[in-house]
Design a protein around this motif. Structure first.
Motif, PDB file in Angstrom:
ATOM      1  N   VAL A 226      28.770  46.953  43.494  1.00  0.00           N
ATOM      2  CA  VAL A 226      29.163  46.813  42.088  1.00  0.00           C
ATOM      3  C   VAL A 226      30.337  47.734  41.770  1.00  0.00           C
ATOM      4  N   GLN A 227      30.304  48.970  42.301  1.00  0.00           N
ATOM      5  CA  GLN A 227      31.397  49.911  42.057  1.00  0.00           C
ATOM      6  C   GLN A 227      32.693  49.413  42.690  1.00  0.00           C
ATOM      7  N   SER A 228      32.555  48.810  43.872  1.00  0.00           N
ATOM      8  CA  SER A 228      33.740  48.256  44.538  1.00  0.00           C
ATOM      9  C   SER A 228      34.348  47.124  43.718  1.00  0.00           C
ATOM     10  N   ILE A 229      33.489  46.278  43.152  1.00  0.00           N
ATOM     11  CA  ILE A 229      33.979  45.168  42.334  1.00  0.00           C
ATOM     12  C   ILE A 229      34.687  45.700  41.087  1.00  0.00           C
ATOM     13  N   VAL A 230      34.105  46.730  40.488  1.00  0.00           N
ATOM     14  CA  VAL A 230      34.727  47.352  39.313  1.00  0.00           C
ATOM     15  C   VAL A 230      36.123  47.865  39.667  1.00  0.00           C
ATOM     16  N   GLU A 231      36.232  48.451  40.861  1.00  0.00           N
ATOM     17  CA  GLU A 231      37.515  49.008  41.283  1.00  0.00           C
ATOM     18  C   GLU A 231      38.526  47.918  41.630  1.00  0.00           C
ATOM     19  N   LEU A 232      38.106  46.931  42.413  1.00  0.00           N
ATOM     20  CA  LEU A 232      39.037  45.907  42.897  1.00  0.00           C
ATOM     21  C   LEU A 232      39.464  44.938  41.795  1.00  0.00           C
ATOM     22  N   GLN A 233      38.561  44.647  40.869  1.00  0.00           N
ATOM     23  CA  GLN A 233      38.837  43.727  39.764  1.00  0.00           C
ATOM     24  C   GLN A 233      39.310  42.346  40.233  1.00  0.00           C
ATOM     25  N   PRO A 234      38.494  41.654  41.047  1.00  0.00           N
ATOM     26  CA  PRO A 234      38.820  40.261  41.366  1.00  0.00           C
ATOM     27  C   PRO A 234      38.624  39.417  40.111  1.00  0.00           C
ATOM     28  N   ASP A 235      38.933  38.144  40.187  1.00  0.00           N
ATOM     29  CA  ASP A 235      38.781  37.288  39.004  1.00  0.00           C
ATOM     30  C   ASP A 235      37.321  37.071  38.648  1.00  0.00           C
ATOM     31  N   ASP A 236      36.440  37.109  39.663  1.00  0.00           N
ATOM     32  CA  ASP A 236      35.015  36.968  39.362  1.00  0.00           C
ATOM     33  C   ASP A 236      34.195  37.369  40.581  1.00  0.00           C
ATOM     34  N   PHE A 237      32.907  37.564  40.339  1.00  0.00           N
ATOM     35  CA  PHE A 237      31.949  37.875  41.400  1.00  0.00           C
ATOM     36  C   PHE A 237      30.705  37.025  41.163  1.00  0.00           C
ATOM     37  N   LEU A 238      30.301  36.291  42.188  1.00  0.00           N
ATOM     38  CA  LEU A 238      29.147  35.406  42.078  1.00  0.00           C
ATOM     39  C   LEU A 238      28.037  35.922  42.996  1.00  0.00           C
ATOM     40  N   ALA A 239      26.878  36.223  42.416  1.00  0.00           N
ATOM     41  CA  ALA A 239      25.738  36.684  43.202  1.00  0.00           C
ATOM     42  C   ALA A 239      24.965  35.485  43.751  1.00  0.00           C
ATOM     43  N   LYS A 240      24.674  35.522  45.048  1.00  0.00           N
ATOM     44  CA  LYS A 240      23.850  34.472  45.660  1.00  0.00           C
ATOM     45  C   LYS A 240      22.376  34.748  45.344  1.00  0.00           C
ATOM     46  N   PRO A 241      21.549  33.726  45.192  1.00  0.00           N
ATOM     47  CA  PRO A 241      21.931  32.300  45.185  1.00  0.00           C
ATOM     48  C   PRO A 241      22.447  31.887  43.810  1.00  0.00           C
ATOM     49  N   PHE A 242      23.353  30.930  43.787  1.00  0.00           N
ATOM     50  CA  PHE A 242      23.865  30.424  42.525  1.00  0.00           C
ATOM     51  C   PHE A 242      23.742  28.899  42.521  1.00  0.00           C
ATOM     52  N   THR A 243      23.675  28.329  41.353  1.00  0.00           N
ATOM     53  CA  THR A 243      23.539  26.875  41.213  1.00  0.00           C
ATOM     54  C   THR A 243      24.911  26.225  41.075  1.00  0.00           C
ATOM     55  N   VAL A 244      24.934  24.931  41.270  1.00  0.00           N
ATOM     56  CA  VAL A 244      26.184  24.183  41.081  1.00  0.00           C
ATOM     57  C   VAL A 244      26.644  24.314  39.626  1.00  0.00           C
ATOM     58  N   LYS A 245      25.670  24.310  38.719  1.00  0.00           N
ATOM     59  CA  LYS A 245      25.999  24.447  37.300  1.00  0.00           C
ATOM     60  C   LYS A 245      26.668  25.794  37.005  1.00  0.00           C
ATOM     61  N   GLU A 246      26.123  26.856  37.610  1.00  0.00           N
ATOM     62  CA  GLU A 246      26.711  28.193  37.414  1.00  0.00           C
ATOM     63  C   GLU A 246      28.116  28.257  38.009  1.00  0.00           C
ATOM     64  N   LEU A 247      28.283  27.675  39.200  1.00  0.00           N
ATOM     65  CA  LEU A 247      29.596  27.641  39.844  1.00  0.00           C
ATOM     66  C   LEU A 247      30.587  26.865  38.980  1.00  0.00           C
ATOM     67  N   ASP A 248      30.142  25.771  38.436  1.00  0.00           N
ATOM     68  CA  ASP A 248      30.982  24.948  37.559  1.00  0.00           C
ATOM     69  C   ASP A 248      31.469  25.771  36.366  1.00  0.00           C
ATOM     70  N   ARG A 249      30.536  26.462  35.736  1.00  0.00           N
ATOM     71  CA  ARG A 249      30.872  27.257  34.546  1.00  0.00           C
ATOM     72  C   ARG A 249      31.893  28.349  34.885  1.00  0.00           C
ATOM     73  N   ARG A 250      31.652  29.046  35.961  1.00  0.00           N
ATOM     74  CA  ARG A 250      32.547  30.165  36.329  1.00  0.00           C
ATOM     75  C   ARG A 250      33.938  29.661  36.718  1.00  0.00           C
ATOM     76  N   LEU A 251      33.983  28.654  37.598  1.00  0.00           N
ATOM     77  CA  LEU A 251      35.280  28.179  38.080  1.00  0.00           C
ATOM     78  C   LEU A 251      36.079  27.492  36.979  1.00  0.00           C
ATOM     79  N   SER A 252      35.398  26.795  36.096  1.00  0.00           N
ATOM     80  CA  SER A 252      36.102  26.149  34.977  1.00  0.00           C
ATOM     81  C   SER A 252      36.814  27.195  34.129  1.00  0.00           C
ATOM     82  N   ARG A 253      36.124  28.304  33.879  1.00  0.00           N
ATOM     83  CA  ARG A 253      36.700  29.369  33.063  1.00  0.00           C
ATOM     84  C   ARG A 253      37.886  30.031  33.775  1.00  0.00           C
ATOM     85  N   ILE A 254      37.706  30.349  35.057  1.00  0.00           N
ATOM     86  CA  ILE A 254      38.749  31.062  35.807  1.00  0.00           C
ATOM     87  C   ILE A 254      39.988  30.199  35.988  1.00  0.00           C
ATOM     88  N   LEU A 255      39.787  28.967  36.472  1.00  0.00           N
ATOM     89  CA  LEU A 255      40.929  28.085  36.728  1.00  0.00           C
ATOM     90  C   LEU A 255      41.618  27.669  35.436  1.00  0.00           C
TER      91      LEU A 255
END
Length: 538
Positions: A100-129
């Motif tokens: 979590v600290q590494s993610i805070v430092e690197l600041q990628p566009d998003d971080f997805l914790a496994k396992p994730f659903t197709v619906k969750e992936l849809d929501r995240r990628l729609s927002r980012i793209l």
């Protein structure tokens, strides 16, 4: 997911787990993505992005066959190989504090914790793209370094109500572009206006940067110290505070700042290298040695792993041994040899024998084999400087200085300075260190090891004047060594110089070193008597 966006998005998946790749492929295809490339190793991913552009990179944070995705992202981000318009998403089943600290430092566009659903992936990628597409023209201008045009584009973007969803990000970009344009006064006004409405962390950090550029150091320090207590801004605050202390020439405090940041985020190899450079400036040989070992530890088996890291640990160990007692010196010699062994094992084809010979010569010198060290150094070629790294040349300069060939040492240090200045190699901290090395080696001909022995001998023979001079030189090179500081304090009091204003700063530094370091019983007793005398004078 907008079908048109999905269809036009070029995707790169970096994952070495077959099941994870299979699920990701299924999920993306369910959402309408079709242009998908899969790789399972970092070097393959690097090759892909260096030959074609991707709109979305989905990367496993933990890649088992090579070092994890942390270094991949850091590498392409720092090298400018990750376009701002490309979305980068980490995926991982691990959600530990370190990650979590590494993610805070690197600041990628998003971080997805496994396992994730197709619906969750849809929501995240729609927002980012959607965000990337909306700000595409701004990102393009920044990538092309057309900063005034980028500023115009972001202001146009902010003037259109339909973009209100992305206004916070666009405001953050505007502040960054103002600084890229060099409009620091305007940026300061902008950040203050934002903070009057809402205390965004990014705006506070941006304001600190503008203060630094405008030489408003007091305001910068006041704000950054507050940010250092907030988890979301802690690392960035320590980095900025380090920059401020370096700017003011307070390298000891700068070292403390980067050490604290390294404790919070230990995987950041660049910070450990900064620790090495600052440790060398402050003559903190123990910290330099430990940081060099961490570079090897965290770079091992990654895209950052390289032979010179191992040799640098051996070099740092030798620097440390020059200031140590006999028992500690023997232990450090063993560790230096162990890292040379590890280097040979990890990189059997590396042609670096000349560099190893220089290290071996320095090890011989430590073992009181000065003649053998000199003979080994004299076998080295003198015409291959251009092919040698800066660290190799620096080590060679130290070796020649230690065996007494001072002109040769100064020639090499001058070559390092020339190369750094002409080819823009090295950084501000390193340049300061090389300048310091040149000056100290020009003024002090003896090595750290010789200085201590000579000073003690002068003192035992009753030659207090030469003892004072030699202990002063020794303390210049070994300001973190308690025994040297204690001996210098004792000579100063014997010479009755503790009442001399010219020696007050030296006395304060000596006291700090003695009280921060370990002393044996005999040294403790001596210090108590010296301290009583100093307290009486005070």
């Amino acid at each position: 997911m907008n079908p048109l966006i999905a269809k036009e998005t070029k995707v790169l998946i970096v994952d070495d787990q077959v099941l994870a790749k299979g699920y990701m492929k299924y999920s993306l295809e369910e959402l309408g993505f079709s242009d998908i490339t899969y790789v399972d190793k970092v070097h393959l991913a690097l090759n892909k992005i260096r030959h074609q552009r991707y709109d979305l990179i989905v990367c496993s944070y933990n890649l088992k066959h090579e070092q994890d995705g942390y270094y991949f992202y850091d590498e392409i981000n720092r090298n400018g190989e990750l376009p701002l318009s490309t979305a980068f998403v980490f995926i991982s089943a691990d959600t530990t504090a370190d990650l979590v600290q590494s993610i805070v430092e690197l600041q990628p566009d998003d971080f997805l914790a496994k396992p994730f659903t197709v619906k969750e992936l849809d929501r995240r990628l729609s927002r980012i793209l959607g965000r990337k597409r909306a700000l595409q023209s701004v990102y393009w201008c920044i990538e092309k370094k057309h900063y005034p045009k980028a500023l115009s584009e972001v202001e146009l973007f902010l003037s259109e109500p339909k973009n209100s969803e992305f206004f916070p990000l666009a405001l953050k970009i505007k502040g960054e572009v103002l600084q890229l344009c060099g409009h620091y006064t305007q940026a300061r006004v902008f950040y203050k206006a934002i903070l009057n409405v809402q205390t965004f962390t990014w705006a506070q950090l941006g304001l600190v940067k503008t203060y630094l550029h405008l030489n408003e150091d007091e305001a910068a320090e006041k704000l950054v110290l507050r940010l250092a207590f907030k988890p979301e801004s802690q690392l960035a605050a320590y980095d900025l505070l380090m920059s401020l202390q370096i700017k003011q020439g307070d390298f000891d405090t700068a070292l403390e700042c980067v050490l604290m940041a390294s404790e919070i985020s230990p995987r950041n190899i660049r910070r450990h290298k900064t620790v090495v450079d600052l440790s060398r400036i402050t003559h903190d040989y123990h910290t330099q040695f430990e940081a060099a070992k961490k570079v090897v530890k965290f770079a091992k088996n990654s895209i950052h792993d390289m032979p010179e890291h191992y040799l640098n640990v051996a070099r740092a160990g030798i620097d440390y041994a020059m200031t140590a007692d006999e028992e500690q010196t023997n232990a450090l010699i063993k560790q230096a040899n162990e890292y040379i062994r590890q280097f040979r094992q990890a990189f059997p084809k590396a042609d670096m024998q000349d560099q190893v010979n220089v290290i071996n010569a320095r090890l011989m010198y430590l073992s009181d084999e000065k003649d053998n060290a000199k003979a080994l150094l004299e076998q080295l070629g003198n015409d291959n400087w251009e092919s040698e790294s800066i660290e190799a040349l620096l080590d060679k300069a130290k070796a020649f200085h230690e065996i007494g060939i001072h002109e040769r040492s100064q020639e090499i240090l001058s070559e390092i300075m020339r190369r750094c200045e002409e080819n823009e190699q090295g950084n501000e901290i390193f340049l300061h260190y090389v300048e310091q090395e040149q000056k100290e080696k020009r003024q002090i001909k003896q090595s750290s090891k010789e200085l201590n022995n000579a000073a003690v001998q002068h003192f035992q023979q009753g030659d207090v004047d030469n003892a004072l001079h030699t202990f002063t030189d020794a303390f210049t090179l070994m300001p973190k060594t308690p025994s040297i500081a204690l001996n210098l304090l004792q000579v100063i009091t014997i010479k009755r110089l503790h009442t001399d204003d010219a020696y007050q700063k030296t006395i304060q530094r000596c006291v700090k070193t003695v009280e921060n370091g370990p002393l044996n019983d005999e040294q403790e007793n001596r210090y108590v008597k010296i301290r009583e005398l100093l307290d009486d004078i005070a």
